[in-house]
Design a protein around this motif. Structure first.
Motif, PDB file in Angstrom:
ATOM      1  N   LEU A   1     -14.754  -3.816  -9.211  1.00 21.73           N
ATOM      2  CA  LEU A   1     -13.224  -3.240  -8.711  1.00 21.73           C
ATOM      3  C   LEU A   1     -14.962  -1.936  -8.243  1.00 21.73           C
ATOM      4  N   THR A   2     -14.042  -2.178  -6.884  1.00 19.33           N
ATOM      5  CA  THR A   2     -15.312  -0.984  -5.586  1.00 19.33           C
ATOM      6  C   THR A   2     -15.371   0.011  -5.375  1.00 19.33           C
ATOM      7  N   GLY A   3     -14.235   0.865  -6.073  1.00 18.83           N
ATOM      8  CA  GLY A   3     -14.083   2.371  -6.266  1.00 18.83           C
ATOM      9  C   GLY A   3     -13.113   2.480  -5.968  1.00 18.83           C
ATOM     10  N   ILE A   4     -12.990   4.243  -6.770  1.00 22.77           N
ATOM     11  CA  ILE A   4     -11.523   4.543  -7.133  1.00 22.77           C
ATOM     12  C   ILE A   4     -11.362   5.792  -6.175  1.00 22.77           C
ATOM     13  N   LEU A   5      -9.889   5.966  -5.406  1.00 23.64           N
ATOM     14  CA  LEU A   5     -10.037   7.141  -4.723  1.00 23.64           C
ATOM     15  C   LEU A   5      -8.578   7.913  -5.040  1.00 23.64           C
TER      16      LEU A   5
ATOM     17  N   LEU B   1       0.711  -0.836  -0.124  1.00 19.87           N
ATOM     18  CA  LEU B   1       0.054   0.299   0.114  1.00 19.87           C
ATOM     19  C   LEU B   1       0.547   1.548   0.033  1.00 19.87           C
ATOM     20  N   PRO B   2       2.053   1.214   0.818  1.00 18.71           N
ATOM     21  CA  PRO B   2       2.365   2.753   0.834  1.00 18.71           C
ATOM     22  C   PRO B   2       3.365   2.735  -0.670  1.00 18.71           C
ATOM     23  N   GLU B   3       3.498   1.517  -1.335  1.00 19.76           N
ATOM     24  CA  GLU B   3       4.094   2.174  -2.599  1.00 19.76           C
ATOM     25  C   GLU B   3       2.552   2.361  -4.046  1.00 19.76           C
ATOM     26  N   VAL B   4       1.806   2.447  -3.923  1.00 15.47           N
ATOM     27  CA  VAL B   4       0.743   2.379  -4.520  1.00 15.47           C
ATOM     28  C   VAL B   4       0.142   3.781  -4.270  1.00 15.47           C
ATOM     29  N   MET B   5       0.509   4.559  -3.016  1.00 11.20           N
ATOM     30  CA  MET B   5       0.531   5.544  -2.457  1.00 11.20           C
ATOM     31  C   MET B   5       1.169   6.299  -2.828  1.00 11.20           C
ATOM     32  N   ARG B   6       2.317   6.302  -2.964  1.00 12.24           N
ATOM     33  CA  ARG B   6       3.375   6.942  -3.118  1.00 12.24           C
ATOM     34  C   ARG B   6       3.641   7.691  -4.298  1.00 12.24           C
ATOM     35  N   LEU B   7       3.092   6.358  -5.666  1.00 10.01           N
ATOM     36  CA  LEU B   7       3.048   6.710  -7.309  1.00 10.01           C
ATOM     37  C   LEU B   7       1.985   6.804  -7.374  1.00 10.01           C
ATOM     38  N   SER B   8       0.357   6.835  -6.929  1.00 12.47           N
ATOM     39  CA  SER B   8      -0.562   7.140  -7.710  1.00 12.47           C
ATOM     40  C   SER B   8      -0.775   8.165  -7.910  1.00 12.47           C
ATOM     41  N   HIS B   9      -1.534   8.752  -8.655  1.00 20.35           N
ATOM     42  CA  HIS B   9      -2.780  10.328  -9.606  1.00 20.35           C
ATOM     43  C   HIS B   9      -4.186   9.391  -9.062  1.00 20.35           C
ATOM     44  N   ARG B  10      -4.369   8.732  -9.312  1.00 25.03           N
ATOM     45  CA  ARG B  10      -5.526   7.549  -8.758  1.00 25.03           C
ATOM     46  C   ARG B  10      -5.593   6.375  -8.225  1.00 25.03           C
ATOM     47  N   ILE B  11      -6.178   6.055  -7.056  1.00 25.77           N
ATOM     48  CA  ILE B  11      -5.525   3.964  -6.720  1.00 25.77           C
ATOM     49  C   ILE B  11      -7.399   3.883  -6.989  1.00 25.77           C
ATOM     50  N   ALA B  12      -7.337   2.740  -7.507  1.00 20.84           N
ATOM     51  CA  ALA B  12      -8.114   1.418  -8.421  1.00 20.84           C
ATOM     52  C   ALA B  12      -8.411   0.280  -6.996  1.00 20.84           C
TER      53      ALA B  12
END
Length: 508
Positions: free
Chosen positions: A475-479, A457-468
């Motif tokens: 697909l339960t949501g896009i943050l 999760l830290p990797e996804v949060m560090r890189l992403s402009h949006r998170i699916a």
């Protein structure tokens, strides 16, 4: 606690390489001693010396208080040293018990295999581990996590009191990691010493007592895990402070949509998945193991057939039934298993860079232009900062981070504007991770659309402009990415079976 292992002034040389330089390391009974360092730091070489695979060229090695000269792996095994490699070495067609005791099976008269005794002995080991596993199960039917437990049981069957674990959680989800850690704690309580090699910083304080850091084949220092900040360990590893950059969300309101996926389905693995990604955007995919993230990527890339759904690239409906169709459409896929699906590891850098574009280097007679391939490889070695002696170096001899850069070079030369990174930093050290992150951000800034699938999760949060976020194929949501989203919010969606919908009907 008594000393199980004491290594002092260990030296190891290979032709042209001083792999270990005056290295010291010790392990006590009932402790987990983490061994950290970037790829190429010498961790694996030191452990191969301890496990008898390599003879040392200098220094002293003592096991259970006695100075020893190991004549090979069997000699180390006889002294209670067991090693569990990152790449498991089980035979999928044999049962769990047969794998554990291969070559040491109990026999009846006339050399017949005593299956009952074999299964009973395996069950006794499982009982000591408090592990519920049927010895008669075929290994190929087990999850990676359970196979990891079989490897541990196999090591314990040799009465190992010194257990070396190399990246044991690389392919495990959080629940499986918790199960593994429970077994490690029971082994500690029984006086077993565990040498734990991992690149996952968050695991250090959970499981290790001490941390020894190596860099460039040399010993840097040993610290108590509980008293030492992770930032300090990282700086010991890389010789510099690694700064975590905040995610800068670009304004993409006027950017073109490069990839649009509508109502993608494949059995129960993918159920009505829809999303889009714009030019210059990094879209992260999060979810628990088995959520369907990789399955979505493989369906988009044509590696697995979809049952239904539309895939549009730059607004054009694409019929993608094979990876070659996806490549022609400008989609590149960096598999989570780069050694099997991303690289020809026995070939050199030059050929790997050209691998997806051989048609560009072939003459009418079908002969490859080796000089053009060399020029291209050298260009991308320089452009991506690939650390290699030359373009003729075999890829298998490169570090994980540099292998990943070779795969990226292959797709960049192919002019792929949509790049799917599946577990991009698995098995890659913290310094190389930082380089891969910078490279991915640079590719996005140049106008490419990047999909990042990661279990961290830290990797996804560090890189992403949006998170699916996905759960059980949906697909339960896009943050939003960056600081606007918490790990708790992601985990909520990762355990939610039904999509959260906004008023306008789009996933939240």
């Amino acid at each position: 606690m008594t000393d199980l292992v004491r290594m002092t002034g260990i030296e190891k040389r290979f032709p042209g390489v001083h792999a270990l330089k005056n290295v010291s390391f010790d392990l006590k009974s009932g402790e987990v001693h983490a061994l950290m360092g970037e790829n190429g730091a010498g961790k694996s070489t030191l452990m191969k010396v301890l496990s008898g695979i390599y003879p040392k060229d200098g220094g002293e090695l003592a096991i259970n208080g006695q100075a020893v000269e190991l004549g090979g792996p069997r000699a180390a095994q006889d002294l209670g040293v067991g090693i569990i490699h990152q790449e498991l070495s089980l035979m999928n067609d044999l049962t769990v018990a047969q794998n554990i005791f291969i070559g040491r099976e109990p026999r009846l008269s006339f050399g017949r295999l005593d299956e009952a005794a074999l299964n009973r002995q395996a069950q006794e080991i499982f009982a000591s581990m408090n592990l519920a596993l049927d010895p008669k199960t075929v290994v190929g039917e087990l999850t990676i996590a359970k196979q990891q437990m079989v490897e541990i049981a196999k090591a314990l069957s040799y009465k190992s009191r010194i257990l070396i674990m190399d990246e044991p959680t690389a392919a495990l989800n959080d629940a499986e990691i918790a199960e593994l850690f429970a077994i490690i704690r029971r082994l500690k309580a029984d006086g077993v010493g565990v040498i734990y090699i991992s690149h996952k910083m968050d695991e250090l304080k959970q499981i290790s007592d001490r941390v020894t850091v190596m860099r460039d084949g040399a010993y840097v220092g040993t610290v108590a895990a509980s008293d030492t900040p992770v930032s300090k360990i990282i700086s010991m590893m890389v010789g510099r402070e690694v700064i975590s950059e905040a995610v800068v969300i670009p304004d993409l309101s006027d950017a073109d949509v490069l990839l649009d996926v509508k109502d993608l389905n494949r059995g129960r693995e993918i159920r009505d998945v829809s999303f889009s990604i714009k030019k210059g955007e990094i879209l992260g995919f999060a979810g628990l193991m088995g959520a369907g993230r990789t399955e979505v990527a493989r369906a988009i890339f044509g590696a697995d057939p979809k049952d239904s759904g539309d895939i549009r690239v730059r607004g054009q409906l694409c019929s993608i039934s094979s990876p070659s169709d996806a490549v022609k459409a400008g989609i590149g896929y960096l598999s989570e298993d780069r050694k099997h699906f991303g690289l020809a590891t026995g070939m050199d850098v030059r050929n790997n860079v050209a691998l997806a574009s051989l048609d560009r280097f072939a003459s009418k007679a079908g002969v490859l232009d080796d000089e053009a391939m060399r020029v291209t490889a050298v260009e991308y070695i320089d452009k991506l900062g690939i650390r290699t002696p030359s373009d003729t170096q075999e890829v298998r001899l490169l570090s994980g981070g540099n292998q990943q850069k070779v795969v990226i070079a292959k797709w960049l030369y192919r002019d792929c504007d949509i790049l799917i990174f599946d577990e991009p930093t698995r098995g890659i050290d913290v310094g190389a991770k930082s380089e891969i992150y910078k490279l991915m951000k640079k590719l996005a800034s140049e106008g490419r659309a990047i999909i990042v699938i990661s279990s961290e999760l830290p990797e996804v949060m560090r890189l992403s402009h949006r998170i699916a976020v996905m759960c059980e194929g949906r697909l339960t949501g896009i943050l939003p990415g960056g600081d606007e989203t918490t790990q708790e919010e992601i985990m909520h969606l990762a355990t939610l079976r039904a999509p959260v919908m906004q008023p306008e009907g789009e996933p939240a």
